[in-house]
Motif scaffolding. Structure first.
Motif, short mmCIF file in Angstrom:
data_model
loop_
_atom_site.label_atom_id
_atom_site.label_comp_id
_atom_site.label_asym_id
_atom_site.label_seq_id
_atom_site.Cartn_x
_atom_site.Cartn_y
_atom_site.Cartn_z
N LEU A 9 0.84 -1.42 0.11
CA LEU A 9 0.00 0.06 0.06
C LEU A 9 1.00 1.38 0.10
O LEU A 9 0.42 2.08 -0.70
CB LEU A 9 -0.73 -0.03 1.19
CG LEU A 9 -1.90 1.07 1.34
CD1 LEU A 9 -2.83 1.23 -0.13
CD2 LEU A 9 -2.90 0.81 2.49
N GLU A 10 1.93 1.09 0.81
CA GLU A 10 2.89 2.44 0.93
C GLU A 10 3.46 2.55 -0.50
O GLU A 10 3.80 3.63 -1.12
CB GLU A 10 4.04 2.30 1.75
CG GLU A 10 3.44 2.31 3.18
CD GLU A 10 4.77 2.03 4.23
OE1 GLU A 10 5.88 2.55 3.87
OE2 GLU A 10 4.33 2.00 5.63
N ARG A 11 4.10 1.48 -1.09
CA ARG A 11 4.50 1.67 -2.58
C ARG A 11 3.55 2.08 -3.78
O ARG A 11 3.96 3.00 -4.61
CB ARG A 11 4.99 0.11 -3.09
CG ARG A 11 6.23 -0.04 -2.51
CD ARG A 11 6.84 -1.44 -3.17
NE ARG A 11 6.27 -2.46 -2.04
CZ ARG A 11 6.02 -3.78 -2.70
NH1 ARG A 11 6.26 -3.99 -3.82
NH2 ARG A 11 5.60 -4.71 -1.98
N LEU A 12 2.08 1.78 -3.56
CA LEU A 12 1.19 2.27 -4.30
C LEU A 12 0.94 3.66 -4.23
O LEU A 12 0.81 4.65 -5.20
CB LEU A 12 -0.29 1.42 -4.15
CG LEU A 12 -1.26 1.58 -5.07
CD1 LEU A 12 -0.81 1.33 -6.44
CD2 LEU A 12 -2.48 0.77 -4.60
N VAL A 16 1.44 6.77 -6.93
CA VAL A 16 0.25 8.08 -7.23
C VAL A 16 0.80 9.17 -6.91
O VAL A 16 0.70 9.99 -7.86
CB VAL A 16 -0.91 7.72 -6.32
CG1 VAL A 16 -2.06 8.72 -6.39
CG2 VAL A 16 -1.65 6.47 -6.75
N LYS A 17 1.55 9.48 -5.85
CA LYS A 17 2.37 10.66 -5.70
C LYS A 17 3.36 11.10 -6.67
O LYS A 17 3.30 12.35 -7.05
CB LYS A 17 2.95 10.64 -4.08
CG LYS A 17 3.51 11.94 -3.58
CD LYS A 17 4.15 11.95 -2.31
CE LYS A 17 4.59 13.48 -1.99
NZ LYS A 17 5.10 14.12 -2.91
N ASP A 21 2.95 14.41 -8.89
CA ASP A 21 4.07 15.44 -8.72
C ASP A 21 4.36 15.90 -10.30
O ASP A 21 4.60 16.88 -10.46
CB ASP A 21 5.18 15.01 -8.13
CG ASP A 21 4.98 15.03 -6.63
OD1 ASP A 21 3.98 15.51 -6.18
OD2 ASP A 21 5.63 14.30 -5.63
N VAL A 22 4.37 14.98 -11.23
CA VAL A 22 4.73 15.04 -12.54
C VAL A 22 3.62 16.10 -13.17
O VAL A 22 4.04 17.12 -13.79
CB VAL A 22 4.81 13.88 -13.52
CG1 VAL A 22 5.00 14.22 -14.97
CG2 VAL A 22 5.81 13.03 -12.99
N VAL A 39 -3.49 4.42 -12.34
CA VAL A 39 -2.75 4.04 -11.66
C VAL A 39 -2.98 2.75 -11.08
O VAL A 39 -2.14 1.57 -10.88
CB VAL A 39 -1.70 4.98 -10.84
CG1 VAL A 39 -0.89 4.22 -9.62
CG2 VAL A 39 -1.21 5.99 -11.31
N LEU A 40 -4.25 2.85 -10.34
CA LEU A 40 -4.92 1.54 -9.67
C LEU A 40 -5.11 0.27 -10.60
O LEU A 40 -4.55 -0.81 -10.23
CB LEU A 40 -6.06 2.08 -8.79
CG LEU A 40 -5.77 2.77 -7.83
CD1 LEU A 40 -7.13 3.36 -7.12
CD2 LEU A 40 -4.65 2.09 -6.49
#
Length: 79
Positions: A9-12, A16-17, A21-22, A39-40
């Motif tokens: 979950l942290e990697r996901l 997303v972040k 940011d892009v 992304v999901l």
């Protein structure tokens, strides 16, 4: 690449972040939802491909075996 976390979950969330940011500033809430949904969806597809225990092709072969010309040979009955 080095994993900084073993928590999926942290990697996901980091992915997303990183993609958000892009983009920087989103024009609407719908565009944020589309990005996160993409992304999901990508993460789900990757997970399904990595954790497929039995492929679709193998299942179709089991359900619809290829026809053979050989007759089924049963062992002789004991007398």
């Amino acid at each position: 690449t080095k994993l900084h976390s073993t928590n999926p979950l942290e990697r996901l969330n980091k992915e997303v972040k990183r993609r958000a940011d892009v983009v920087g500033i989103f024009p609407s809430e719908a565009s944020i939802i589309r990005l996160i949904g993409a992304v999901l969806l990508e993460a789900n597809d990757e997970w399904q491909m990595q954790h497929r225990y039995m492929g679709v092709e193998a299942m179709s072969e089991m359900l619809n075996p290829a026809p053979t010309n050989e007759a089924l040979q049963l062992p002789p009955r004991p007398a």
